[in-house]
Write a protein that holds these residues in place. Structure first.
Motif, PDB file in Angstrom:
ATOM      1  N   MET A   1       0.842  -1.183   0.000  1.00  0.00           N
ATOM      2  CA  MET A   1       0.000   0.000   0.000  1.00  0.00           C
ATOM      3  C   MET A   1       0.881   1.238   0.000  1.00  0.00           C
ATOM      4  O   MET A   1       1.956   1.232   0.578  1.00  0.00           O
ATOM      5  CB  MET A   1      -0.877   0.036   1.254  1.00  0.00           C
ATOM      6  CG  MET A   1      -1.982  -0.974   1.287  1.00  0.00           C
ATOM      7  SD  MET A   1      -3.356  -0.354   0.358  1.00  0.00           S
ATOM      8  CE  MET A   1      -4.571  -0.202   1.617  1.00  0.00           C
ATOM      9  N   GLU A   2       0.381   2.274  -0.620  1.00  0.00           N
ATOM     10  CA  GLU A   2       1.054   3.566  -0.629  1.00  0.00           C
ATOM     11  C   GLU A   2       0.096   4.627  -0.133  1.00  0.00           C
ATOM     12  O   GLU A   2      -1.120   4.490  -0.274  1.00  0.00           O
ATOM     13  CB  GLU A   2       1.484   3.947  -2.047  1.00  0.00           C
ATOM     14  CG  GLU A   2       2.604   3.108  -2.600  1.00  0.00           C
ATOM     15  CD  GLU A   2       3.076   3.635  -3.936  1.00  0.00           C
ATOM     16  OE1 GLU A   2       3.225   4.868  -4.082  1.00  0.00           O
ATOM     17  OE2 GLU A   2       3.278   2.814  -4.832  1.00  0.00           O
ATOM     18  N   ASN A   3       0.626   5.664   0.439  1.00  0.00           N
ATOM     19  CA  ASN A   3      -0.178   6.796   0.879  1.00  0.00           C
ATOM     20  C   ASN A   3      -0.205   7.850  -0.205  1.00  0.00           C
ATOM     21  O   ASN A   3       0.806   8.094  -0.871  1.00  0.00           O
ATOM     22  CB  ASN A   3       0.403   7.418   2.152  1.00  0.00           C
ATOM     23  CG  ASN A   3       0.228   6.523   3.352  1.00  0.00           C
ATOM     24  OD1 ASN A   3      -0.741   5.786   3.465  1.00  0.00           O
ATOM     25  ND2 ASN A   3       1.174   6.580   4.268  1.00  0.00           N
ATOM     26  N   GLN A  25     -11.728   1.618   7.544  1.00  0.00           N
ATOM     27  CA  GLN A  25     -11.206   0.590   6.640  1.00  0.00           C
ATOM     28  C   GLN A  25     -12.176   0.325   5.499  1.00  0.00           C
ATOM     29  O   GLN A  25     -11.768   0.189   4.342  1.00  0.00           O
ATOM     30  CB  GLN A  25     -10.915  -0.697   7.404  1.00  0.00           C
ATOM     31  CG  GLN A  25      -9.711  -0.597   8.304  1.00  0.00           C
ATOM     32  CD  GLN A  25      -9.517  -1.828   9.176  1.00  0.00           C
ATOM     33  OE1 GLN A  25     -10.424  -2.638   9.351  1.00  0.00           O
ATOM     34  NE2 GLN A  25      -8.324  -1.967   9.723  1.00  0.00           N
ATOM     35  N   LEU A  28     -12.038   3.307   3.097  1.00  0.00           N
ATOM     36  CA  LEU A  28     -10.816   3.285   2.287  1.00  0.00           C
ATOM     37  C   LEU A  28     -10.869   2.207   1.220  1.00  0.00           C
ATOM     38  O   LEU A  28     -10.427   2.414   0.086  1.00  0.00           O
ATOM     39  CB  LEU A  28      -9.589   3.096   3.181  1.00  0.00           C
ATOM     40  CG  LEU A  28      -9.250   4.283   4.079  1.00  0.00           C
ATOM     41  CD1 LEU A  28      -8.122   3.922   5.031  1.00  0.00           C
ATOM     42  CD2 LEU A  28      -8.906   5.503   3.257  1.00  0.00           C
ATOM     43  N   PHE A  29     -11.417   1.061   1.568  1.00  0.00           N
ATOM     44  CA  PHE A  29     -11.548  -0.013   0.591  1.00  0.00           C
ATOM     45  C   PHE A  29     -12.459   0.425  -0.557  1.00  0.00           C
ATOM     46  O   PHE A  29     -12.107   0.287  -1.732  1.00  0.00           O
ATOM     47  CB  PHE A  29     -12.096  -1.288   1.242  1.00  0.00           C
ATOM     48  CG  PHE A  29     -12.423  -2.348   0.245  1.00  0.00           C
ATOM     49  CD1 PHE A  29     -11.417  -3.109  -0.334  1.00  0.00           C
ATOM     50  CD2 PHE A  29     -13.731  -2.562  -0.148  1.00  0.00           C
ATOM     51  CE1 PHE A  29     -11.721  -4.069  -1.290  1.00  0.00           C
ATOM     52  CE2 PHE A  29     -14.043  -3.524  -1.090  1.00  0.00           C
ATOM     53  CZ  PHE A  29     -13.032  -4.276  -1.667  1.00  0.00           C
ATOM     54  N   PHE A  31     -13.314   3.443  -1.471  1.00  0.00           N
ATOM     55  CA  PHE A  31     -12.685   4.530  -2.209  1.00  0.00           C
ATOM     56  C   PHE A  31     -11.649   3.989  -3.194  1.00  0.00           C
ATOM     57  O   PHE A  31     -11.615   4.379  -4.363  1.00  0.00           O
ATOM     58  CB  PHE A  31     -12.032   5.520  -1.233  1.00  0.00           C
ATOM     59  CG  PHE A  31     -11.279   6.617  -1.924  1.00  0.00           C
ATOM     60  CD1 PHE A  31     -11.943   7.687  -2.481  1.00  0.00           C
ATOM     61  CD2 PHE A  31      -9.899   6.568  -2.031  1.00  0.00           C
ATOM     62  CE1 PHE A  31     -11.258   8.688  -3.137  1.00  0.00           C
ATOM     63  CE2 PHE A  31      -9.196   7.557  -2.675  1.00  0.00           C
ATOM     64  CZ  PHE A  31      -9.875   8.623  -3.237  1.00  0.00           C
ATOM     65  N   SER A  32     -10.825   3.082  -2.714  1.00  0.00           N
ATOM     66  CA  SER A  32      -9.781   2.498  -3.550  1.00  0.00           C
ATOM     67  C   SER A  32     -10.376   1.776  -4.755  1.00  0.00           C
ATOM     68  O   SER A  32      -9.915   1.948  -5.888  1.00  0.00           O
ATOM     69  CB  SER A  32      -8.931   1.533  -2.719  1.00  0.00           C
ATOM     70  OG  SER A  32      -7.923   0.968  -3.504  1.00  0.00           O
ATOM     71  N   VAL A  33     -11.396   0.984  -4.519  1.00  0.00           N
ATOM     72  CA  VAL A  33     -12.052   0.255  -5.607  1.00  0.00           C
ATOM     73  C   VAL A  33     -12.649   1.231  -6.612  1.00  0.00           C
ATOM     74  O   VAL A  33     -12.467   1.081  -7.829  1.00  0.00           O
ATOM     75  CB  VAL A  33     -13.139  -0.701  -5.057  1.00  0.00           C
ATOM     76  CG1 VAL A  33     -14.001  -1.252  -6.182  1.00  0.00           C
ATOM     77  CG2 VAL A  33     -12.503  -1.836  -4.274  1.00  0.00           C
ATOM     78  N   VAL A  35     -11.933   4.456  -7.238  1.00  0.00           N
ATOM     79  CA  VAL A  35     -10.934   5.226  -7.981  1.00  0.00           C
ATOM     80  C   VAL A  35     -10.251   4.361  -9.027  1.00  0.00           C
ATOM     81  O   VAL A  35     -10.070   4.772 -10.176  1.00  0.00           O
ATOM     82  CB  VAL A  35      -9.905   5.869  -7.021  1.00  0.00           C
ATOM     83  CG1 VAL A  35      -8.727   6.443  -7.790  1.00  0.00           C
ATOM     84  CG2 VAL A  35     -10.576   6.939  -6.183  1.00  0.00           C
ATOM     85  N   LYS A  36      -9.892   3.144  -8.623  1.00  0.00           N
ATOM     86  CA  LYS A  36      -9.236   2.232  -9.570  1.00  0.00           C
ATOM     87  C   LYS A  36     -10.135   1.993 -10.780  1.00  0.00           C
ATOM     88  O   LYS A  36      -9.671   2.040 -11.928  1.00  0.00           O
ATOM     89  CB  LYS A  36      -8.923   0.911  -8.874  1.00  0.00           C
ATOM     90  CG  LYS A  36      -8.234  -0.100  -9.759  1.00  0.00           C
ATOM     91  CD  LYS A  36      -7.768  -1.332  -8.998  1.00  0.00           C
ATOM     92  CE  LYS A  36      -8.855  -1.951  -8.172  1.00  0.00           C
ATOM     93  NZ  LYS A  36      -8.476  -3.245  -7.573  1.00  0.00           N
TER      94      LYS A  36
END
Length: 72
Positions: A1-3, A25, A28-29, A31-33, A35-36
């Motif tokens: 993981m990166e910030n 958590q 963040l999960f 959000f990550s999904v 954005v990707k």
């Protein structure tokens, strides 16, 4: 993981800071999904379907997500 650093409105920042670790958590999960998938330049329908699949694979069920959202 990166910030990375992103700007959000003050309401989102306050809600995140007040959230439980589990809620953070989950946020963040998701959000990550999102954005990707958004950055893959797919149609909206394809994006929604892929996010649903990723969320289901991770074990974050609709019931769990609903419970997290109700905690706010």
């Amino acid at each position: 993981m990166e910030n990375i650093v992103i700007q959000v409105d003050s309401e989102v920042a306050k809600a995140y800071r007040k959230a439980t670790q589990q809620q953070q958590q989950a946020a963040l999960f998701l959000f990550s999904v999102m954005v990707k998938e958004i950055l893959k330049s797919r149609s909206f329908d394809e994006l929604v379907q892929e996010i649903r699949e990723d969320v289901a694979t991770s074990g974050l069920t609709e019931t769990i997500l609903q419970g997290i959202l109700e905690d706010e």
